[in-house]
Design a protein around this motif. Sequence first.
Motif, PDB file in Angstrom:
ATOM      1  N   TYR A 249      61.349  63.474  56.635  1.00  0.00           N
ATOM      2  CA  TYR A 249      60.508  62.391  56.156  1.00  0.00           C
ATOM      3  C   TYR A 249      59.104  62.458  56.747  1.00  0.00           C
ATOM      4  N   ASN A 289      57.563  56.950  54.405  1.00  0.00           N
ATOM      5  CA  ASN A 289      58.484  57.745  55.230  1.00  0.00           C
ATOM      6  C   ASN A 289      59.183  56.920  56.309  1.00  0.00           C
ATOM      7  N   ARG A 292      62.027  54.988  54.866  1.00  0.00           N
ATOM      8  CA  ARG A 292      63.199  55.786  54.490  1.00  0.00           C
ATOM      9  C   ARG A 292      64.101  55.991  55.710  1.00  0.00           C
TER      10      ARG A 292
END
Length: 384
Positions: A249, A289, A292
Amino acid sequence: TMKNKVDIAIIGGGIIGLYTAFELAKRGVENIAVYEKRYIGSGSTFRCGTGIRQQFGDEANIRMMKRSVEKWTTLGDEMDFPKFKMAKTGYLFLLYDEEEVKTFKRNVALQNSLGVPSKVITPEEAKEIVPTLDISEVIAATFNQTDGKANPFLAVYGLARKLRKMGIEINEYTEVKDIIVKDSQVEGVRTTKGEIKADIVLNAANAWAKIFNEKLGLNIPIEPYKHQGIVSEPFKKGEIKPMVVSFKYGGAYFTQKANGGLIGGIALKYGPTWDLTPTYEFLREVSRNFTRIIPALKHISIIRQWGGYYAETPDHNAVIGKIKEIEGYYLAAGFSGHGFMLAPAVAEGMAELITKGHTSLPFDFYDPYRFERGELREQAVQMG
Ligand code: FAD
């Protein structure tokens, strides 16, 4: 008033310049001066992600970082500033595919063989360390409890306070314009506040180091790249203790600071460039990111974003050592994303090199002449 003659002139009041001054002063070198063009810490040091880790993939960086962590641990006492403390909250690398796991298993084995207690753990164990993690795609992780973080503001101010008590001169808003060299021997520095005689000059200007090298006809590749960082509003303390890292990520890394805010960044970079303007692209990619990795972060607001330099060499490892073309000229620059964490060992080795001519730390690895010889080092894991 500023001295016009010193034994050692240090260019750059970042963590490397200040820590090296401290190690030299501890060895009895008294007549040292640091020259900083703005205020101390204002280069990359105050813009860093605060991370300190021994989880590298090569022996030299692991040994240097093991020594650095020992020194970070005692620095607060050493500089009579116990408020400064390294937080051993660990570093957690999240792994998502077999290839990554293979590399990290190899790294952990090497780290263990050198005395670093890192380990490969399961996704469930990772979630015990950081309960808010989304581990649905994580297949393994590595964790080392003796890694962690430290506050660069306290490190810099603690060092500067101690240095001044020891009689070491720190000159802020004093830019070095030239290193004066005669017959291949350093004679001093020319600053915006006058000329200073010195037989030894240490270039600790990191991203700016190449400016001096180029003027002296030395071809040592160091280029400035823009990286960015963020902090968030504070949230429940202790929720994200370690530095969490995910290559999948965005090369994200983040941790929670002592005051409860999140600090971190991603691998996205721009350059080479001297421009440090923060970008919207970075803000968007950080948000995408980070959430996530920990979905609950979507409820937390970013309150600040900034740009800073990674001083990059072709293999992302620093250039440290004595410059053979010019007697009395030393270089410690090009620290990519890990100059803060490495500073204690770099400073110790540099002080030994200057006072004794050699160091037991693995400085060969950072040899400024390796590029000329076509020897790139294995790429260091780049992020903070
Ligand atoms: P600097 O702090 O840049 O100091 C050099 C100084 O030299 C500057 O203050 C500058 O003003 C001065 N100078 C320049 N030219 C002159 C001149 N002509 N005369 C006088 N003074 C001059 N590292 C980590 O270890 N962990 C991390 O988690 C981490 N995260 C990072 C995140 C970001 C977003 C960034 C940008 C960097 C990060 N880093 C991290 C890298 C770290 O910040 C640097 O490697 C480290 O601060 C380098 O220290 P330094 O003293 O060499 O350089």
